[in-house]
Write a protein that holds these residues in place. Sequence first.
Motif, PDB file in Angstrom:
ATOM      1  N   ILE A   4      58.497  22.766 -52.610  1.00  0.00           N
ATOM      2  CA  ILE A   4      58.812  23.850 -51.660  1.00  0.00           C
ATOM      3  C   ILE A   4      57.598  23.665 -51.147  1.00  0.00           C
ATOM      4  CG2 ILE A   4      59.553  26.268 -51.321  1.00  0.00           C
ATOM      5  CD1 ILE A   4      60.443  26.325 -53.720  1.00  0.00           C
ATOM      6  N   LEU A   5      57.753  23.780 -49.282  1.00  0.00           N
ATOM      7  CA  LEU A   5      56.481  23.973 -48.306  1.00  0.00           C
ATOM      8  C   LEU A   5      56.840  25.451 -47.648  1.00  0.00           C
ATOM      9  CD1 LEU A   5      54.678  22.798 -46.514  1.00  0.00           C
ATOM     10  CD2 LEU A   5      56.292  21.845 -44.739  1.00  0.00           C
ATOM     11  N   PHE A   6      55.596  25.980 -48.207  1.00  0.00           N
ATOM     12  CA  PHE A   6      55.222  27.607 -47.864  1.00  0.00           C
ATOM     13  C   PHE A   6      54.005  27.200 -46.092  1.00  0.00           C
ATOM     14  CE2 PHE A   6      56.425  28.000 -52.100  1.00  0.00           C
ATOM     15  CZ  PHE A   6      57.150  28.836 -52.258  1.00  0.00           C
ATOM     16  N   ILE A   7      54.741  28.175 -45.400  1.00  0.00           N
ATOM     17  CA  ILE A   7      53.441  28.676 -44.522  1.00  0.00           C
ATOM     18  C   ILE A   7      53.342  29.648 -43.731  1.00  0.00           C
ATOM     19  CG2 ILE A   7      53.538  28.135 -42.419  1.00  0.00           C
ATOM     20  CD1 ILE A   7      55.796  25.810 -41.787  1.00  0.00           C
ATOM     21  N   ILE A   8      52.195  29.465 -43.807  1.00  0.00           N
ATOM     22  CA  ILE A   8      51.678  31.185 -43.862  1.00  0.00           C
ATOM     23  C   ILE A   8      50.489  31.202 -42.221  1.00  0.00           C
ATOM     24  CG2 ILE A   8      49.521  31.361 -44.949  1.00  0.00           C
ATOM     25  CD1 ILE A   8      49.669  34.485 -45.726  1.00  0.00           C
ATOM     26  N   SER A   9      51.232  31.832 -41.349  1.00  0.00           N
ATOM     27  CA  SER A   9      49.975  31.762 -40.389  1.00  0.00           C
ATOM     28  C   SER A   9      49.168  33.522 -40.165  1.00  0.00           C
ATOM     29  CB  SER A   9      51.037  31.472 -39.217  1.00  0.00           C
ATOM     30  OG  SER A   9      50.608  29.762 -39.335  1.00  0.00           O
ATOM     31  N   ALA A  10      48.650  33.864 -39.282  1.00  0.00           N
ATOM     32  CA  ALA A  10      48.432  34.860 -39.254  1.00  0.00           C
ATOM     33  C   ALA A  10      47.131  35.213 -38.130  1.00  0.00           C
ATOM     34  CB  ALA A  10      47.566  36.089 -40.310  1.00  0.00           C
ATOM     35  N   PRO A  11      46.566  35.774 -37.123  1.00  0.00           N
ATOM     36  CA  PRO A  11      45.667  35.970 -36.323  1.00  0.00           C
ATOM     37  C   PRO A  11      44.664  35.755 -36.910  1.00  0.00           C
ATOM     38  CG  PRO A  11      46.541  37.704 -35.377  1.00  0.00           C
ATOM     39  CD  PRO A  11      47.276  37.366 -37.379  1.00  0.00           C
ATOM     40  N   SER A  12      43.696  35.084 -35.761  1.00  0.00           N
ATOM     41  CA  SER A  12      41.997  35.043 -37.076  1.00  0.00           C
ATOM     42  C   SER A  12      41.328  36.604 -37.642  1.00  0.00           C
ATOM     43  CB  SER A  12      41.297  34.441 -36.004  1.00  0.00           C
ATOM     44  OG  SER A  12      39.375  34.365 -36.429  1.00  0.00           O
ATOM     45  N   PRO A 123      47.113  45.442 -39.074  1.00  0.00           N
ATOM     46  CA  PRO A 123      47.539  46.876 -38.605  1.00  0.00           C
ATOM     47  C   PRO A 123      47.353  47.387 -37.853  1.00  0.00           C
ATOM     48  CG  PRO A 123      45.787  47.237 -40.970  1.00  0.00           C
ATOM     49  CD  PRO A 123      45.973  45.470 -40.272  1.00  0.00           C
ATOM     50  N   SER A 124      46.458  46.923 -37.356  1.00  0.00           N
ATOM     51  CA  SER A 124      45.673  47.187 -35.738  1.00  0.00           C
ATOM     52  C   SER A 124      44.753  46.593 -34.668  1.00  0.00           C
ATOM     53  CB  SER A 124      45.085  48.617 -35.754  1.00  0.00           C
ATOM     54  OG  SER A 124      44.432  48.993 -35.996  1.00  0.00           O
ATOM     55  N   PRO A 125      44.541  46.375 -33.789  1.00  0.00           N
ATOM     56  CA  PRO A 125      43.630  45.610 -32.764  1.00  0.00           C
ATOM     57  C   PRO A 125      42.416  46.520 -32.931  1.00  0.00           C
ATOM     58  CG  PRO A 125      45.518  46.641 -31.632  1.00  0.00           C
ATOM     59  CD  PRO A 125      45.622  47.109 -32.805  1.00  0.00           C
ATOM     60  N   ASP A 126      42.164  47.716 -33.341  1.00  0.00           N
ATOM     61  CA  ASP A 126      40.740  48.275 -33.564  1.00  0.00           C
ATOM     62  C   ASP A 126      40.409  47.855 -35.086  1.00  0.00           C
ATOM     63  OD1 ASP A 126      40.572  49.955 -31.739  1.00  0.00           O
ATOM     64  OD2 ASP A 126      41.722  51.680 -32.774  1.00  0.00           O
ATOM     65  N   ILE A 127      41.662  47.615 -35.978  1.00  0.00           N
ATOM     66  CA  ILE A 127      41.433  47.401 -38.004  1.00  0.00           C
ATOM     67  C   ILE A 127      40.766  45.604 -37.116  1.00  0.00           C
ATOM     68  CG2 ILE A 127      42.385  46.269 -40.090  1.00  0.00           C
ATOM     69  CD1 ILE A 127      43.662  49.735 -39.842  1.00  0.00           C
ATOM     70  N   LEU A 128      41.315  44.705 -36.766  1.00  0.00           N
ATOM     71  CA  LEU A 128      41.283  43.669 -36.444  1.00  0.00           C
ATOM     72  C   LEU A 128      39.763  43.324 -36.267  1.00  0.00           C
ATOM     73  CD1 LEU A 128      42.327  41.130 -37.021  1.00  0.00           C
ATOM     74  CD2 LEU A 128      43.125  40.537 -34.277  1.00  0.00           C
ATOM     75  N   ALA A 129      39.255  44.259 -35.173  1.00  0.00           N
ATOM     76  CA  ALA A 129      37.946  44.022 -34.446  1.00  0.00           C
ATOM     77  C   ALA A 129      37.370  44.297 -35.416  1.00  0.00           C
ATOM     78  CB  ALA A 129      38.000  44.776 -32.749  1.00  0.00           C
ATOM     79  N   THR A 130      36.879  45.615 -36.031  1.00  0.00           N
ATOM     80  CA  THR A 130      36.247  45.423 -37.130  1.00  0.00           C
ATOM     81  C   THR A 130      35.833  44.387 -38.427  1.00  0.00           C
ATOM     82  OG1 THR A 130      36.858  48.166 -36.921  1.00  0.00           O
ATOM     83  CG2 THR A 130      35.305  47.208 -39.174  1.00  0.00           C
ATOM     84  N   ARG A 131      37.125  44.239 -38.610  1.00  0.00           N
ATOM     85  CA  ARG A 131      37.449  42.868 -39.525  1.00  0.00           C
ATOM     86  C   ARG A 131      36.148  41.547 -39.231  1.00  0.00           C
ATOM     87  NH1 ARG A 131      43.476  43.147 -41.991  1.00  0.00           N
ATOM     88  NH2 ARG A 131      43.112  45.104 -42.595  1.00  0.00           N
ATOM     89  N   LEU A 132      36.802  41.203 -37.541  1.00  0.00           N
ATOM     90  CA  LEU A 132      36.474  40.477 -37.188  1.00  0.00           C
ATOM     91  C   LEU A 132      34.968  40.565 -37.160  1.00  0.00           C
ATOM     92  CD1 LEU A 132      39.045  39.517 -34.427  1.00  0.00           C
ATOM     93  CD2 LEU A 132      38.098  37.989 -35.825  1.00  0.00           C
ATOM     94  N   ARG A 133      34.078  42.361 -36.494  1.00  0.00           N
ATOM     95  CA  ARG A 133      33.051  42.253 -36.426  1.00  0.00           C
ATOM     96  C   ARG A 133      32.237  41.906 -37.498  1.00  0.00           C
ATOM     97  NH1 ARG A 133      34.745  46.289 -32.847  1.00  0.00           N
ATOM     98  NH2 ARG A 133      34.274  45.718 -30.870  1.00  0.00           N
ATOM     99  N   GLU A 144      29.694  39.695 -28.744  1.00  0.00           N
ATOM    100  CA  GLU A 144      31.704  40.176 -28.346  1.00  0.00           C
ATOM    101  C   GLU A 144      33.125  39.674 -27.712  1.00  0.00           C
ATOM    102  OE1 GLU A 144      32.836  43.432 -29.451  1.00  0.00           O
ATOM    103  OE2 GLU A 144      30.732  43.302 -30.702  1.00  0.00           O
ATOM    104  N   GLU A 145      31.813  38.641 -27.036  1.00  0.00           N
ATOM    105  CA  GLU A 145      32.752  38.139 -26.390  1.00  0.00           C
ATOM    106  C   GLU A 145      34.253  37.373 -26.894  1.00  0.00           C
ATOM    107  OE1 GLU A 145      29.575  35.495 -26.376  1.00  0.00           O
ATOM    108  OE2 GLU A 145      29.721  37.643 -26.084  1.00  0.00           O
ATOM    109  N   VAL A 146      33.921  36.971 -28.315  1.00  0.00           N
ATOM    110  CA  VAL A 146      33.674  36.139 -28.758  1.00  0.00           C
ATOM    111  C   VAL A 146      35.740  36.871 -29.396  1.00  0.00           C
ATOM    112  CG1 VAL A 146      33.878  34.243 -30.868  1.00  0.00           C
ATOM    113  CG2 VAL A 146      32.129  34.142 -29.630  1.00  0.00           C
ATOM    114  N   ILE A 147      35.131  38.397 -30.171  1.00  0.00           N
ATOM    115  CA  ILE A 147      35.258  38.885 -30.664  1.00  0.00           C
ATOM    116  C   ILE A 147      37.668  39.761 -29.938  1.00  0.00           C
ATOM    117  CG2 ILE A 147      36.085  41.105 -31.813  1.00  0.00           C
ATOM    118  CD1 ILE A 147      33.226  41.103 -32.888  1.00  0.00           C
TER     119      ILE A 147
END
Length: 236
Positions: A4-12, A123-133, A144-147
């Motif tokens: 079985i081939l499992f593919i998992i994708s997600a925004p960085s 769950p949200s852009p704010d949480i994603l931005a926090t994780r990226l930072r 910040e430009e990369v984020i």
Amino acid sequence: MAGILFIISAPSGSGKSTLVNQIRSLVDNLEFSVSYTTRAPRGSEEDGREYHFISRQEFERMIQNDEFLEYADVFGNYYGTARRSLADAQAHGKDLLLDIDVKGAAQVRRKVPQAVSIFVMPPSPDILATRLRNRSRAEGSIQEEVIARRLAEARQEIENYREYGYILVNDVLARAEEELLAIVTSERLQRAGLTPAPDQERLVKLAESCRQQNTDERVRPVLLAFGLPAPEPVKP
């Protein structure tokens, strides 16, 4: 049944790597395909563990030799999955998990339509931005430009969620981990034509709730938070 081939994708920054590492520790006979990339290692990354780090010239040689199951240029760097990864897993009686972006996933689905595809949403852009930072801080600098670029890319990637068979919203890590385990368990049972044991029935039901067509209520607030069209709420 193996193969079985499992593919998992997600925004960085969505927590995909954490989920992948957890499912690999919980599930037997699940190979992880180490992708190739031309980007430089980050932090404590090691060649052959997170990625095979190679030169752009070497990557393009592999493209010319048709050695990739999929590949893509992401933010100026190549990423790709070698064809032999799937063949090697099948030869050893194991399933294969691919951690790839939406462009690569689309290529794989065309070549392997029976693949199980899973999309992980923040769950949200704010949480994603926090994780990226937080990740950038751990790597030594915050740009910040990369984020901002990552957030814009995340919005574009989330627009493709309906192309995936299963959707996870990674708001509570323990819940997302259990949902991913449920999907792998359910798909293995289904492909093997096995009836779930009593202790597996709950996982099969949980996996069913993660099927894309059953996740409108879960994904609606995420889509709205990213400024994307969302399904209408179910009327009582």
